[in-house]
Scaffold this active site. Sequence first.
Site, PDB file in Angstrom:
ATOM      1  N   HIS A  75       0.821  -1.219   0.000  1.00 45.30           N
ATOM      2  CA  HIS A  75       0.000   0.000   0.000  1.00 45.30           C
ATOM      3  C   HIS A  75       0.847   1.258   0.000  1.00 45.30           C
ATOM      4  O   HIS A  75       0.375   2.329  -0.370  1.00 45.30           O
ATOM      5  CB  HIS A  75      -0.960  -0.009   1.192  1.00 45.30           C
ATOM      6  CG  HIS A  75      -0.291   0.126   2.526  1.00 45.30           C
ATOM      7  ND1 HIS A  75       0.329  -0.928   3.150  1.00 45.30           N
ATOM      8  CD2 HIS A  75      -0.132   1.193   3.346  1.00 45.30           C
ATOM      9  CE1 HIS A  75       0.818  -0.523   4.303  1.00 45.30           C
ATOM     10  NE2 HIS A  75       0.561   0.757   4.446  1.00 45.30           N
ATOM     11  N   LYS A 120       0.355   5.106  -2.859  1.00 37.07           N
ATOM     12  CA  LYS A 120       0.183   6.513  -2.503  1.00 37.07           C
ATOM     13  C   LYS A 120       0.624   7.415  -3.655  1.00 37.07           C
ATOM     14  O   LYS A 120       1.550   7.099  -4.391  1.00 37.07           O
ATOM     15  CB  LYS A 120       0.969   6.837  -1.233  1.00 37.07           C
ATOM     16  CG  LYS A 120       0.409   6.112   0.000  1.00 37.07           C
ATOM     17  CD  LYS A 120       1.141   6.502   1.249  1.00 37.07           C
ATOM     18  CE  LYS A 120       0.497   5.850   2.470  1.00 37.07           C
ATOM     19  NZ  LYS A 120      -0.867   6.340   2.707  1.00 37.07           N
ATOM     20  N   GLU A 123       6.645   4.862  13.293  1.00 36.70           N
ATOM     21  CA  GLU A 123       5.223   4.804  13.640  1.00 36.70           C
ATOM     22  C   GLU A 123       5.078   5.032  15.142  1.00 36.70           C
ATOM     23  O   GLU A 123       5.927   4.614  15.931  1.00 36.70           O
ATOM     24  CB  GLU A 123       4.630   3.456  13.250  1.00 36.70           C
ATOM     25  CG  GLU A 123       4.664   3.181  11.751  1.00 36.70           C
ATOM     26  CD  GLU A 123       4.069   1.826  11.398  1.00 36.70           C
ATOM     27  OE1 GLU A 123       3.021   1.799  10.751  1.00 36.70           O
ATOM     28  OE2 GLU A 123       4.661   0.801  11.782  1.00 36.70           O
ATOM     29  N   ASP A 178       7.926  -7.747   8.873  1.00 35.51           N
ATOM     30  CA  ASP A 178       6.637  -7.098   8.643  1.00 35.51           C
ATOM     31  C   ASP A 178       6.753  -5.889   7.718  1.00 35.51           C
ATOM     32  O   ASP A 178       5.877  -5.652   6.888  1.00 35.51           O
ATOM     33  CB  ASP A 178       6.047  -6.666   9.984  1.00 35.51           C
ATOM     34  CG  ASP A 178       4.710  -5.951   9.825  1.00 35.51           C
ATOM     35  OD1 ASP A 178       3.874  -6.429   9.030  1.00 35.51           O
ATOM     36  OD2 ASP A 178       4.506  -4.923  10.491  1.00 35.51           O
ATOM     37  N   HIS A 186       7.708  -3.586   2.340  1.00 40.33           N
ATOM     38  CA  HIS A 186       7.398  -2.170   2.169  1.00 40.33           C
ATOM     39  C   HIS A 186       8.627  -1.333   1.815  1.00 40.33           C
ATOM     40  O   HIS A 186       8.714  -0.763   0.739  1.00 40.33           O
ATOM     41  CB  HIS A 186       6.730  -1.610   3.424  1.00 40.33           C
ATOM     42  CG  HIS A 186       5.405  -2.225   3.738  1.00 40.33           C
ATOM     43  ND1 HIS A 186       4.454  -2.484   2.771  1.00 40.33           N
ATOM     44  CD2 HIS A 186       4.856  -2.632   4.914  1.00 40.33           C
ATOM     45  CE1 HIS A 186       3.385  -3.012   3.334  1.00 40.33           C
ATOM     46  NE2 HIS A 186       3.607  -3.119   4.623  1.00 40.33           N
TER      47      HIS A 186
END
Length: 309
Positions: free
Chosen positions: A3, A7, A41, A60, A65
């Site tokens: 994801h 963007k 984060e 993860d 990513h």
Amino acid sequence: MDHFLGKEAALNILAFRFANGLFEPIWNRNFIDHVQIDVPETLSLTGRSGFYEGTGAFKDMVVTHLFQVLAFMAMEPPTSLDSDSISEEKNKVFRSMLPLDPRQVVRGQYQGYRDEDGIAADSETDTFVALRAEIDNWRWAGVPFYLRTGKRLAEGARIISIAFREPPKSMFPTGSGVGLAGPDHLTFDLADASRMSLSFYGKRPGPGMRLDKLSMQFAMQEHDRLGEVLEAYERLIYDAMRGERTLFTTAEGIERLWELSEPLLVDVPPVRPYQQGTWGPNAIHQLIAPRAWRLPFERSWRKPNTQAE
């Protein structure tokens, strides 16, 4: 699928690089000193600790990513913008990457993680990871890519920061301020604000030669077609319905990334504790030295004037 690549700002990397004659000629080891990809984060793992205990920050976030964003940054110009051509150039980047060196990886765990439900008192799961990656090809040899991500950090962000090599400054008088604010940077903010910034030195108004760090910035909120922007998952679902695979990973690419990660998975560095609300373990500064992490920014992003007509 990733994801992050859905963007608007991520897709802007391709437009910025390949549609402008100003930047593509300097997008290489001769002009770029290093690259940072930073995805801190603030959220904790409360309620997700069962999943995370068997995964950790590296598995993860980095493979699925941050490495995908790195490929967009580092890929060669594709022959066309179709999905097969872009995927092939991304995979070339992965083929050129050197295996990860566990000595160039910092793993961390926020204090209090072991108190979460279902977490062992001696858990070695990483909630934070920072590492140095290298690409051994003609464009990027010798340019380090520094990646960082973690939970319960000081703030949330999704930043790509390209630091350009600094020119000689002997012509400027002592006390001019040149070089004091670090090298020039091109920054992509992949968060929902979708911003870009190019920093540079400019003369301060007035007598003498005193320099300040200035910047040119663009935010998606300034665009008159802001209403047409798709949320990241909306774009990916839309692309999947159309059979458009540009923003999707490939089996070859993922398998290569796990191959590159094998040294780290075999020789796992210990986790270092860090306080919640900080930027991670202190060892991250030795990892990037003599350079410095760009987050937190010394200068804040300018907010677009939404009231201007």
